[in-house]
Scaffold this motif. Structure first.
Motif, mmCIF file in Angstrom:
data_model
loop_
_atom_site.group_PDB
_atom_site.id
_atom_site.type_symbol
_atom_site.label_atom_id
_atom_site.label_comp_id
_atom_site.label_asym_id
_atom_site.label_seq_id
_atom_site.Cartn_x
_atom_site.Cartn_y
_atom_site.Cartn_z
ATOM 1 N N ASN A 86 0.808 -1.224 0.000
ATOM 2 C CA ASN A 86 0.000 0.000 0.000
ATOM 3 C C ASN A 86 0.836 1.267 0.000
ATOM 4 O O ASN A 86 0.288 2.382 0.049
ATOM 5 C CB ASN A 86 -0.965 0.006 1.189
ATOM 6 N N ALA A 88 2.348 2.694 2.232
ATOM 7 C CA ALA A 88 2.213 3.515 3.430
ATOM 8 C C ALA A 88 3.440 3.449 4.314
ATOM 9 O O ALA A 88 3.732 4.401 5.054
ATOM 10 C CB ALA A 88 0.987 3.084 4.238
ATOM 11 N N ASN A 102 7.394 5.635 7.879
ATOM 12 C CA ASN A 102 6.187 6.089 7.194
ATOM 13 C C ASN A 102 6.593 6.770 5.899
ATOM 14 O O ASN A 102 7.577 7.521 5.860
ATOM 15 C CB ASN A 102 5.407 7.061 8.078
ATOM 16 N N THR A 132 -2.060 -8.089 2.053
ATOM 17 C CA THR A 132 -3.019 -7.480 2.986
ATOM 18 C C THR A 132 -2.373 -6.399 3.833
ATOM 19 O O THR A 132 -3.063 -5.728 4.610
ATOM 20 C CB THR A 132 -3.632 -8.539 3.920
ATOM 21 N N ASN A 133 -1.075 -6.247 3.719
ATOM 22 C CA ASN A 133 -0.297 -5.256 4.479
ATOM 23 C C ASN A 133 -0.334 -5.513 5.980
ATOM 24 O O ASN A 133 -0.101 -4.599 6.778
ATOM 25 C CB ASN A 133 -0.787 -3.829 4.197
ATOM 26 N N THR A 134 -0.612 -6.756 6.373
ATOM 27 C CA THR A 134 -0.737 -7.060 7.800
ATOM 28 C C THR A 134 0.300 -8.074 8.307
ATOM 29 O O THR A 134 0.349 -8.323 9.510
ATOM 30 C CB THR A 134 -2.141 -7.602 8.128
ATOM 31 N N ASN A 152 0.041 -3.488 11.774
ATOM 32 C CA ASN A 152 -1.137 -2.698 11.448
ATOM 33 C C ASN A 152 -1.022 -2.198 10.010
ATOM 34 O O ASN A 152 0.004 -1.615 9.628
ATOM 35 C CB ASN A 152 -1.253 -1.521 12.419
ATOM 36 N N ALA A 153 -2.072 -2.404 9.209
ATOM 37 C CA ALA A 153 -2.011 -2.068 7.786
ATOM 38 C C ALA A 153 -1.943 -0.574 7.532
ATOM 39 O O ALA A 153 -1.570 -0.151 6.427
ATOM 40 C CB ALA A 153 -3.212 -2.659 7.060
ATOM 41 N N THR A 154 -2.280 0.236 8.506
ATOM 42 C CA THR A 154 -2.259 1.690 8.320
ATOM 43 C C THR A 154 -0.966 2.312 8.825
ATOM 44 O O THR A 154 -0.397 3.196 8.179
ATOM 45 C CB THR A 154 -3.445 2.349 9.047
ATOM 46 N N THR A 155 -0.487 1.829 9.964
ATOM 47 C CA THR A 155 0.688 2.447 10.594
ATOM 48 C C THR A 155 1.973 1.659 10.383
ATOM 49 O O THR A 155 3.066 2.207 10.541
ATOM 50 C CB THR A 155 0.473 2.599 12.099
#
Length: 391
Positions: A86, A88, A102, A132-134, A152-155
């Motif tokens: 992703n 990110a 990040n 899944t970025n996890t 965590n897929a966002t952080t």
């Protein structure tokens, strides 16, 4: 489209040779005729072992330019690098553990996460994030375990403090790869061959059954692995690849083994000669049309080569056809990556001469690589060991 405004000042500040003087004319393997003022790439990140730095770069109007904030000083010598699908976050493995950064996708700039502390103490030899970025899948040479770190897929930070493991049949881990459909993990294990491990990101422990593909020759070693990206619109790979030493005949005995993903059978013609001894990195293009292998050395010395193959299929049978030429790199090349514009292939050379080379695709000879840009990635010798790109 990101705004590009750092230009020559940023390059000069990083001790590169500036916006002129480092340009290499396209190779004579086809004369694509790409104008230098029009060349641009996505962002790439290079690890420099000797200086314990990570360098962010991109090509803008034909000039290799440093990203803002680069170079990034690392607390220990780097080993491996990977970017999450992703975009990110980015992970860097060092002798002091694994750190997360990040990614500012507008500028390419990186900011260290987790308050500058490692998310794992593992000095991972190789690692990759699943789709899944996890899950960060990684392995450490000298151990018999493959690890999966839940993130965590966002952080990109830890979602669990417990690392999941799969026990490998050998301890000499060289490289890992996760399949695009998240069903399998490959682990090159040197003389121990290649492990193929079941994987399911929805499980508390994503690892499944461990199988082994032995080396082609008893004196050989599996050094690199990669999955075919799969046909357009599908995440299921058609093939997977293993780079082995002592796999073919002749003076340059390195080989590319090609296995049908569905049947787990090696295809006719495999292993393929790659013009070198040590296949350190395999790059299947995102289009699925070509695959490239870089050899760290040849029988004639430490100047490496890149071999390329076109891929065709008919009636569920696959054929690889070697391109009519190999492509020169620097000294002891170790890694290849395709940038997210799909216009560039970059090679990182551990021994320099130069540290980083950018190739574009020849417009006359399909699949051929034309070297169009090259430079140091710091004050040499930096020992550029790995390169990663935004997806």
């Amino acid at each position: 489209m990101r705004s590009r405004f750092w230009g020559c000042l940023a390059v000069a500040a990083f001790c590169l040779t500036g916006c002129t003087g480092f340009w290499d004319a396209p190779a004579s393997s086809g004369g694509g005729g790409t104008g230098s003022t029009t060349l641009s790439s996505g962002d790439v990140y290079v690890l420099n072992v000797a200086t314990s730095q990570m360098v962010g770069l991109y090509v803008n109007a034909g000039a290799l330019t440093v990203l803002p904030g680069s170079p990034y000083t690392l607390s220990a010598a780097p080993i491996a690098i990977t970017v999450a699908p992703n975009n990110a976050f980015l992970y860097v493995s060092t002798l002091g553990g694994i750190f997360v950064y990040n990614v500012n996708t507008s500028t390419g700039e990186l900011t260290v996460g987790n308050s500058g502390q490692p998310i794992s103490s593992d000095p991972a030899t190789s690692m990759q994030v699943d789709s899944t970025n996890t899950w960060l899948v990684e392995g450490v040479s000298g151990t018999s375990n493959l690890f999966a770190i839940h993130v965590n897929a966002t952080t990109g930070l830890l979602a669990s403090n417990t690392e999941q493991t799969a026990v490998l049949p050998a301890t000499s881990l060289e490289q890992v790869a996760v399949s695009p459909d998240d069903s399998s993990v490959l682990a090159a294990m040197g003389s121990g061959g290649t492990a193929i491990v079941g994987f399911n990101p929805n499980n508390a422990n994503p690892f499944g059954t461990v199988g082994t593909i032995g080396v082609k020759n008893a004196n050989g070693a599996a050094l690199s692995v990669a999955f075919d990206p799969g046909p357009s619109g599908s995440t299921v790979p058609r093939l997977f690849y293993i780079g082995e030493t002592v796999a073919t005949s002749g003076s340059n005995t390195g080989g590319l083994r090609v296995v049908n993903f569905s049947t787990r059978q090696e295809i006719s013609g495999s292993p393929y000669a790659i013009g070198g001894l040590a296949p350190y990195s395999i790059l299947p293009l995102s289009t699925g049309d070509y695959v490239y292998v870089v050899s760290r050395q040849t029988s004639s010395g430490s100047t490496g080569v890149i071999a390329g193959f076109s891929i065709t299929s008919a009636n569920s049978a696959f054929t690889l056809t070697a391109l009519g030429s190999t492509f020169a790199t620097g000294t002891n090349p170790q890694a290849l990556v395709e940038d997210n514009t799909q216009a560039f292939v970059f090679a990182a050379d551990f021994g320099g001469s130069p540290d980083l080379i950018g190739y574009v695709f020849d417009t006359t000879n399909a699949g051929y690589l034309d070297k169009v840009i090259s430079n140091a990635t710091g004050t040499d010798p930096v020992q550029a060991s790995a390169v990663a790109a935004l997806h």
